[in-house]
Motif scaffolding. Structure first.
Motif, short mmCIF file in Angstrom:
data_model
loop_
_atom_site.label_atom_id
_atom_site.label_comp_id
_atom_site.label_asym_id
_atom_site.label_seq_id
_atom_site.Cartn_x
_atom_site.Cartn_y
_atom_site.Cartn_z
N UNK A 13 6.49 -34.83 -40.81
CA UNK A 13 7.35 -33.77 -40.30
C UNK A 13 8.35 -34.27 -39.25
N UNK A 14 7.96 -35.28 -38.50
CA UNK A 14 8.86 -35.82 -37.49
C UNK A 14 10.07 -36.48 -38.17
N UNK A 15 9.81 -37.27 -39.18
CA UNK A 15 10.91 -37.90 -39.92
C UNK A 15 11.74 -36.84 -40.65
N UNK A 16 11.07 -35.82 -41.17
CA UNK A 16 11.77 -34.76 -41.90
C UNK A 16 12.70 -33.96 -40.98
N UNK A 17 12.42 -33.95 -39.68
CA UNK A 17 13.23 -33.19 -38.73
C UNK A 17 14.52 -33.91 -38.36
N UNK A 52 3.94 -45.94 -36.21
CA UNK A 52 3.37 -45.36 -37.42
C UNK A 52 3.73 -43.89 -37.53
N UNK A 53 4.11 -43.48 -38.75
CA UNK A 53 4.42 -42.09 -39.06
C UNK A 53 3.47 -41.65 -40.17
N UNK A 125 16.68 -37.98 -28.99
CA UNK A 125 16.35 -36.61 -28.60
C UNK A 125 15.08 -36.12 -29.29
N UNK A 126 14.96 -36.45 -30.58
CA UNK A 126 13.77 -36.01 -31.32
C UNK A 126 12.51 -36.68 -30.79
N UNK A 127 12.58 -37.98 -30.52
CA UNK A 127 11.40 -38.70 -30.04
C UNK A 127 10.98 -38.22 -28.66
N UNK A 128 11.94 -37.89 -27.80
CA UNK A 128 11.60 -37.37 -26.48
C UNK A 128 10.96 -35.99 -26.59
N UNK A 129 11.42 -35.19 -27.51
CA UNK A 129 10.80 -33.88 -27.72
C UNK A 129 9.38 -34.04 -28.28
N UNK A 231 4.70 -27.60 -30.64
CA UNK A 231 5.24 -28.49 -31.67
C UNK A 231 6.30 -27.77 -32.50
N UNK A 232 6.02 -26.53 -32.88
CA UNK A 232 6.96 -25.77 -33.69
C UNK A 232 8.25 -25.51 -32.92
N UNK A 233 8.16 -25.17 -31.64
CA UNK A 233 9.34 -24.89 -30.82
C UNK A 233 10.22 -26.12 -30.68
N UNK A 234 9.62 -27.27 -30.39
CA UNK A 234 10.40 -28.47 -30.16
C UNK A 234 11.07 -28.99 -31.43
N UNK A 235 10.38 -28.88 -32.56
CA UNK A 235 10.99 -29.31 -33.82
C UNK A 235 12.08 -28.34 -34.25
N UNK A 236 11.89 -27.06 -33.97
CA UNK A 236 12.88 -26.05 -34.36
C UNK A 236 14.15 -26.21 -33.53
N UNK A 237 14.00 -26.44 -32.25
CA UNK A 237 15.14 -26.50 -31.35
C UNK A 237 15.93 -27.79 -31.45
N UNK A 238 15.36 -28.84 -32.03
CA UNK A 238 16.04 -30.14 -32.04
C UNK A 238 17.35 -30.08 -32.82
#
Length: 241
Positions: A13-17, A52-53, A125-129, A231-238
């Protein structure tokens, strides 16, 4: 043997974001690997050569005391990555990283990850979130272990694990769960017995099957929801930045 055709990096999901352009730039540097159960990816004070992802594997971050006792401080599954110490300035951490659930993961050389992070932009930005969300998980785990019952802790742990799997069945012994939560095995036996009597789970020889997820959610403390929503908030807001 792993087949790249049945595995894609955006199953993490991190890569998908990531925006499409950044994802496509990183994709050639991602290597598909299998992580066996119990494999140690990083020891206390060690340096990671790769980040690792996970896609189907789950990695446990845990601390081992001088007397040999241990406790999990966080888990990393298909929602995140192992390796935030690289870009948080610490380089190493006092915790261990061990494969809790065997499965697949993508990995990238640490040097490439650092180059991407230092260039700024969406990747940074994504990694910091994600780091903020992981810190929330660590903090909430500490609060939960101190203030909530073993049954509530077990429900939290089971739900977080299920969120990272495509199955309602976990291959996990009571001894390992007790070690993860830092409690006595007898406490896990009693808590699991109550959940089984209520028809929420079925436990046999290291296999836990969740029969009633809604029932599990009804028994869990607020810690599970806090971590999930962060987790949902940070991925949504990125995507806004």
């Amino acid at each position: 043997m792993l087949s790249p055709l049945s595995h894609q990096p955006n199953q993490n999901h991190l890569l998908a974001a990531l925006p499409v352009a950044e994802f496509e730039r990183l994709k050639p540097h991602l290597e598909l690997v299998h992580l066996p159960l119990g494999d140690v990816l990083c020891e206390s004070g060690g340096r990671l050569s790769h980040v690792y992802f996970p896609t189907s594997a789950i990695i446990s971050l845990h601390y081992i005391l001088e007397n040999g006792a241990s406790s999990e401080i966080a888990g990393v599954g298909n929602e995140g990555m192992l390796g935030i110490s690289l870009f948080m300035g610490g380089d190493t951490t006092p915790s261990w990283a061990t494969v809790q659930t065997g499965g697949d993961s993508y990995r990238m050389k640490a040097a490439i990850m650092m180059q991407e992070f230092n260039s700024g932009g969406p990747v940074q930005r994504l990694l910091l979130r994600y780091a903020q969300a992981l810190i929330t998980q660590i903090s909430q785990t500490a609060v939960c272990n101190r203030h909530h019952t073993i049954e509530q802790q077990l429900c939290r742990w089971l739900l977080l694990t299920l969120d990272r799997l495509n199955s309602e069945e976990l291959i996990m012994t009571q001894e390992l769960i007790a070690s993860m939560l830092g409690v006595r095995r007898e406490g896990i036996t009693e808590a699991a017995g109550k959940l089984q009597q209520a028809g929420i789970i079925r436990y046999r020889r290291g296999h836990i099957t969740v029969l009633d997820r809604a029932g599990l959610t009804a028994h869990v403390c607020e810690c599970y929801d806090v971590v999930k929503k962060e987790f949902e908030r940070l991925f949504r807001d990125v995507q806004k930045y």
